[in-house]
Design a protein around this motif. Structure first.
Motif, mmCIF file in Angstrom:
data_model
loop_
_atom_site.group_PDB
_atom_site.id
_atom_site.type_symbol
_atom_site.label_atom_id
_atom_site.label_comp_id
_atom_site.label_asym_id
_atom_site.label_seq_id
_atom_site.Cartn_x
_atom_site.Cartn_y
_atom_site.Cartn_z
ATOM 1 N N LYS A 192 11.823 1.265 33.494
ATOM 2 C CA LYS A 192 12.481 0.106 32.887
ATOM 3 C C LYS A 192 11.766 -0.309 31.606
ATOM 4 O O LYS A 192 12.408 -0.606 30.591
ATOM 5 N N SER A 193 10.440 -0.310 31.639
ATOM 6 C CA SER A 193 9.660 -0.693 30.457
ATOM 7 C C SER A 193 9.874 0.276 29.311
ATOM 8 O O SER A 193 9.972 -0.135 28.146
ATOM 9 N N ARG A 194 9.943 1.567 29.635
ATOM 10 C CA ARG A 194 10.144 2.582 28.599
ATOM 11 C C ARG A 194 11.490 2.379 27.900
ATOM 12 O O ARG A 194 11.591 2.448 26.670
ATOM 13 N N LYS A 195 12.525 2.097 28.663
ATOM 14 C CA LYS A 195 13.850 1.886 28.084
ATOM 15 C C LYS A 195 13.883 0.607 27.245
ATOM 16 O O LYS A 195 14.503 0.566 26.169
ATOM 17 N N ALA A 196 13.218 -0.429 27.744
ATOM 18 C CA ALA A 196 13.169 -1.695 26.992
ATOM 19 C C ALA A 196 12.432 -1.507 25.665
ATOM 20 O O ALA A 196 12.841 -2.046 24.626
ATOM 21 N N LEU A 197 11.342 -0.745 25.693
ATOM 22 C CA LEU A 197 10.573 -0.475 24.474
ATOM 23 C C LEU A 197 11.414 0.325 23.485
ATOM 24 O O LEU A 197 11.389 0.059 22.282
ATOM 25 N N ASN A 198 12.173 1.280 23.997
ATOM 26 C CA ASN A 198 13.034 2.089 23.145
ATOM 27 C C ASN A 198 14.060 1.212 22.426
ATOM 28 O O ASN A 198 14.316 1.381 21.229
ATOM 29 N N ALA A 238 22.868 3.670 13.862
ATOM 30 C CA ALA A 238 23.129 2.880 15.075
ATOM 31 C C ALA A 238 22.184 1.684 15.169
ATOM 32 O O ALA A 238 22.535 0.645 15.740
ATOM 33 N N ALA A 239 20.994 1.820 14.584
ATOM 34 C CA ALA A 239 20.016 0.728 14.605
ATOM 35 C C ALA A 239 20.317 -0.340 13.557
ATOM 36 O O ALA A 239 19.709 -1.406 13.574
ATOM 37 N N GLY A 240 21.241 -0.037 12.637
ATOM 38 C CA GLY A 240 21.632 -1.050 11.661
ATOM 39 C C GLY A 240 21.523 -0.667 10.208
ATOM 40 O O GLY A 240 21.923 -1.437 9.322
ATOM 41 N N LEU A 241 20.984 0.518 9.906
ATOM 42 C CA LEU A 241 20.944 0.973 8.519
ATOM 43 C C LEU A 241 22.344 1.418 8.115
ATOM 44 O O LEU A 241 23.133 1.861 8.961
ATOM 45 N N ASP A 242 22.670 1.307 6.824
ATOM 46 C CA ASP A 242 23.937 1.896 6.398
ATOM 47 C C ASP A 242 23.705 3.369 6.096
ATOM 48 O O ASP A 242 22.551 3.827 5.990
ATOM 49 N N HIS A 302 0.813 -1.219 0.000
ATOM 50 C CA HIS A 302 0.000 0.000 0.000
ATOM 51 C C HIS A 302 0.850 1.274 0.000
ATOM 52 O O HIS A 302 0.310 2.372 0.183
ATOM 53 N N ASN A 303 2.164 1.098 -0.213
ATOM 54 C CA ASN A 303 3.072 2.249 -0.296
ATOM 55 C C ASN A 303 2.957 3.142 0.951
ATOM 56 O O ASN A 303 2.933 4.364 0.865
ATOM 57 N N THR A 304 2.869 2.503 2.100
ATOM 58 C CA THR A 304 2.725 3.219 3.365
ATOM 59 C C THR A 304 4.101 3.477 3.972
ATOM 60 O O THR A 304 4.902 2.558 4.130
ATOM 61 N N TYR A 305 4.359 4.726 4.316
ATOM 62 C CA TYR A 305 5.635 5.118 4.911
ATOM 63 C C TYR A 305 5.563 5.011 6.436
ATOM 64 O O TYR A 305 4.475 5.068 7.026
ATOM 65 N N VAL A 306 6.728 4.876 7.051
ATOM 66 C CA VAL A 306 6.814 4.783 8.508
ATOM 67 C C VAL A 306 7.848 5.786 9.011
ATOM 68 O O VAL A 306 8.950 5.885 8.453
ATOM 69 N N VAL A 307 7.488 6.526 10.067
ATOM 70 C CA VAL A 307 8.372 7.542 10.655
ATOM 71 C C VAL A 307 8.814 7.041 12.031
ATOM 72 O O VAL A 307 8.068 7.151 13.006
ATOM 73 N N PRO A 308 10.024 6.481 12.176
ATOM 74 C CA PRO A 308 10.426 5.856 13.438
ATOM 75 C C PRO A 308 10.635 6.814 14.618
ATOM 76 O O PRO A 308 10.407 6.428 15.760
ATOM 77 N N THR A 309 11.109 8.044 14.360
ATOM 78 C CA THR A 309 11.422 9.025 15.421
ATOM 79 C C THR A 309 12.231 8.380 16.544
ATOM 80 O O THR A 309 11.858 8.425 17.708
ATOM 81 N N LEU A 310 13.389 7.827 16.208
ATOM 82 C CA LEU A 310 14.235 7.145 17.173
ATOM 83 C C LEU A 310 14.936 8.104 18.131
ATOM 84 O O LEU A 310 15.083 7.796 19.319
ATOM 85 N N HIS A 311 15.381 9.238 17.620
ATOM 86 C CA HIS A 311 16.162 10.148 18.472
ATOM 87 C C HIS A 311 15.354 10.654 19.656
ATOM 88 O O HIS A 311 15.828 10.630 20.796
ATOM 89 N N ILE A 312 14.127 11.101 19.389
ATOM 90 C CA ILE A 312 13.319 11.589 20.520
ATOM 91 C C ILE A 312 13.031 10.439 21.483
ATOM 92 O O ILE A 312 12.935 10.643 22.702
ATOM 93 N N GLY A 313 12.938 9.216 20.962
ATOM 94 C CA GLY A 313 12.762 8.068 21.839
ATOM 95 C C GLY A 313 13.952 7.899 22.770
ATOM 96 O O GLY A 313 13.790 7.622 23.970
ATOM 97 N N LYS A 330 14.439 0.060 18.073
ATOM 98 C CA LYS A 330 15.626 0.099 17.211
ATOM 99 C C LYS A 330 15.700 -1.181 16.380
ATOM 100 O O LYS A 330 16.004 -1.144 15.181
ATOM 101 N N LYS A 331 15.419 -2.310 17.011
ATOM 102 C CA LYS A 331 15.402 -3.582 16.282
ATOM 103 C C LYS A 331 14.273 -3.597 15.254
ATOM 104 O O LYS A 331 14.435 -4.107 14.138
ATOM 105 N N LEU A 332 13.138 -3.017 15.626
ATOM 106 C CA LEU A 332 12.004 -2.968 14.705
ATOM 107 C C LEU A 332 12.325 -2.111 13.484
ATOM 108 O O LEU A 332 11.950 -2.449 12.354
ATOM 109 N N THR A 333 13.038 -1.015 13.699
ATOM 110 C CA THR A 333 13.433 -0.151 12.581
ATOM 111 C C THR A 333 14.321 -0.909 11.605
ATOM 112 O O THR A 333 14.152 -0.819 10.380
ATOM 113 N N LYS A 334 15.272 -1.657 12.137
ATOM 114 C CA LYS A 334 16.151 -2.469 11.282
ATOM 115 C C LYS A 334 15.336 -3.500 10.506
ATOM 116 O O LYS A 334 15.562 -3.718 9.308
#
Length: 486
Positions: free
Chosen positions: A352-358, A403-407, A297-308, A362-366
């Protein structure tokens, strides 16, 4: 003797013809009009964001557009109003920050406006404003930027967000019925907004899906959060153009999404309480089907990792000496307090949960990138988003992706290259080609080798204007804000 005279006559005629031809050629060259350009950048390394190849060319700009790309450079062929030697430097399309906020009400109008040059100083020539309460001001700033009366990026804005009754964010348009949806979209088209942004604090399942249905029928681009009363596949198949943040993607990767959704509908489970369940029920085969759905469906995703990263560690990291605090308005800085207090007062389990989710995000973004889902680099900078500063946060988002694994090339593609395609502006910008708008950034060093080199900015070109980040830094009196920092 006759043959000798004939040969002599032939040679004279041949010589005369050659001299005549040479004179014509010289005359033609002397009459050749020298081409005039507004800006010329000689012998610069152009990075192709499609494949990462690098080619050395001379870039000619006139009327705010790229009008020629020369393989060889001869100063005798043209004259230019402004000329730069690009030898050893690297040229990219100007960066896009695909998720910012210009907001905060009347009292923060000037503070928001004062931050616009920060984007240009950081090589960001375009931003996507994902909803706020300063729409009329943004429209005025856009005209002033276009007319070069103020310094700032091209701003694509959603205008006000759409949400339910008693919405969280000021200025949101309330959609509590199908009729409200129609009226709200009518209002956005009158602005006109560049895309529809939906928030999820109060909007009902039915009205959320109705917004997407009507927006799709009108040919409007959409993006947003997603109420957890909706399944991700419903939002995607209904036409959402971009999913902001990864909570909603995570939900669609759970093998228990239907059950969790029903528990949310029954008010047996809250948004945050569902996160642990979603991560523990993440299922790779379910995720792969979701990724394929996003692609189909050509759907884009905005990870916003830094603010996380920033918000997850507000309880541990001391930001009081951040140099950017010297140039961010005091009113905007005051808005940071809400998130800071919530982080500090959270229970140890919640922290602890917030940090684990963060970390999980990162793995999900990769995983999304591995599945070729189109990602957008967005900082989420703006009032209320603590210590996520305009400009520099886009660079940190690119670094977080690497850092999450993208080149580096994949990270760079999530900025201007994908951003222009999502907003259907790729015929105008996004790559360096003839007839494209001259929104460009010149770097001193190669970002394909080290992503932090996106901060090593030499000059920024926007249309026919050339900006020196050092000169912009002077007006803020914060040189440290514009250097390559760890």
């Amino acid at each position: 003797m006759h043959n000798l005279n004939f040969a002599y006559s032939f040679n004279v005629k041949k010589t005369t013809f050659f001299v005549f031809f040479l004179l014509l050629l010289l005359q033609s060259c002397s009459n050749k009009e020298t081409i005039k350009y507004d800006i010329v950048i000689s012998n610069i390394n152009i990075i192709d964001l499609e494949d990462g190849s690098i080619s050395k060319k001379t870039v000619c700009i006139s009327g705010g557009k790229i009008v020629d790309l020369k393989v060889t450079d001869s100063l005798n062929d043209y004259i230019s109003e402004k000329h730069m030697d690009g030898l050893g430097k690297f040229l990219l399309p100007g960066f896009w920050d695909n998720h910012i906020h210009l907001r905060g009400g009347d009292s923060l109008i000037e503070e928001n406006k004062n931050l616009l040059p920060l984007f240009i100083a950081n090589g960001i020539t375009t931003v996507r404003d994902a909803g706020g309460d300063l729409t009329s001001e943004i429209l005025r700033w856009r005209k002033e930027i276009k007319n070069n009366t103020i310094i700032g990026p091209t701003i694509y804005t959603s205008g006000p967000k759409l949400d339910g009754d008693q919405a969280t964010w000021a200025g949101s348009l309330v959609v509590a019925s199908q009729e409200d949806v129609t009226k709200a979209l009518d209002s956005l088209e009158k602005i006109p907004s560049d895309f529809v942004k939906i928030y999820d604090s109060r909007i009902s399942r039915e009205n959320y899906l109705e917004v997407l249905k009507q927006a799709k029928e009108r040919g409007l681009i959409s993006s947003g959060h997603m109420p957890f009363t909706v399944e991700l596949n419903e939002a995607v198949t209904s036409g959402i153009g971009a999913v902001e943040h990864l909570y909603y993607i995570l939900k669609g990767c759970s093998s228990k999404e239907k059950e969790i959704t029903q528990a949310i509908i029954n008010k047996e489970l809250s948004f945050w309480d569902s996160m642990d369940q979603l991560t523990t029920t993440y299922h790779d085969s379910t995720a792969q089907k979701t990724f394929q759905l996003l692609n189909n469906h050509n759907t884009y995703v905005v990870p916003t990792l830094h603010i996380g990263n920033v918000l997850s560690y507000l309880d541990e990291v001391d930001h009081t000496n951040d140099p950017y605090l010297d140039i961010i308005g005091k009113g905007i800085v005051k808005t940071y307090n809400g998130r800071i207090k919530r982080a500090i007062s959270a229970s140890p389990e919640a922290r602890k949960s917030r940090k684990a989710l963060n970390s999980f995000f990162k793995k999900l973004t990769k995983s999304l990138n591995n599945a070729n889902v189109k990602l957008l680099a967005g900082s989420d900078s703006g009032a209320y988003n603590s210590y996520t500063y305009p400009g520099i946060s886009l660079h940190k988002e690119l670094e977080a992706m690497v850092a999450a694994g993208l080149d580096p090339l994949e990270a760079l593609q999530t900025s201007s290259y994908n951003g222009s395609r999502y907003l259907q502006k790729d015929k105008e910008v996004g790559v360096i080609e003839v007839n494209k708008v001259a929104d460009l950034v010149i770097l001193n060093s190669n970002p394909l080798q080290e992503i932090k080199n996106t901060r090593d900015i030499y000059q920024v070109i926007k249309g026919n204007k050339i900006y020196d980040p050092k000169e912009i830094a002077k007006q803020y009196d914060c040189t440290e804000c514009f250097t390559i920092l760890p």
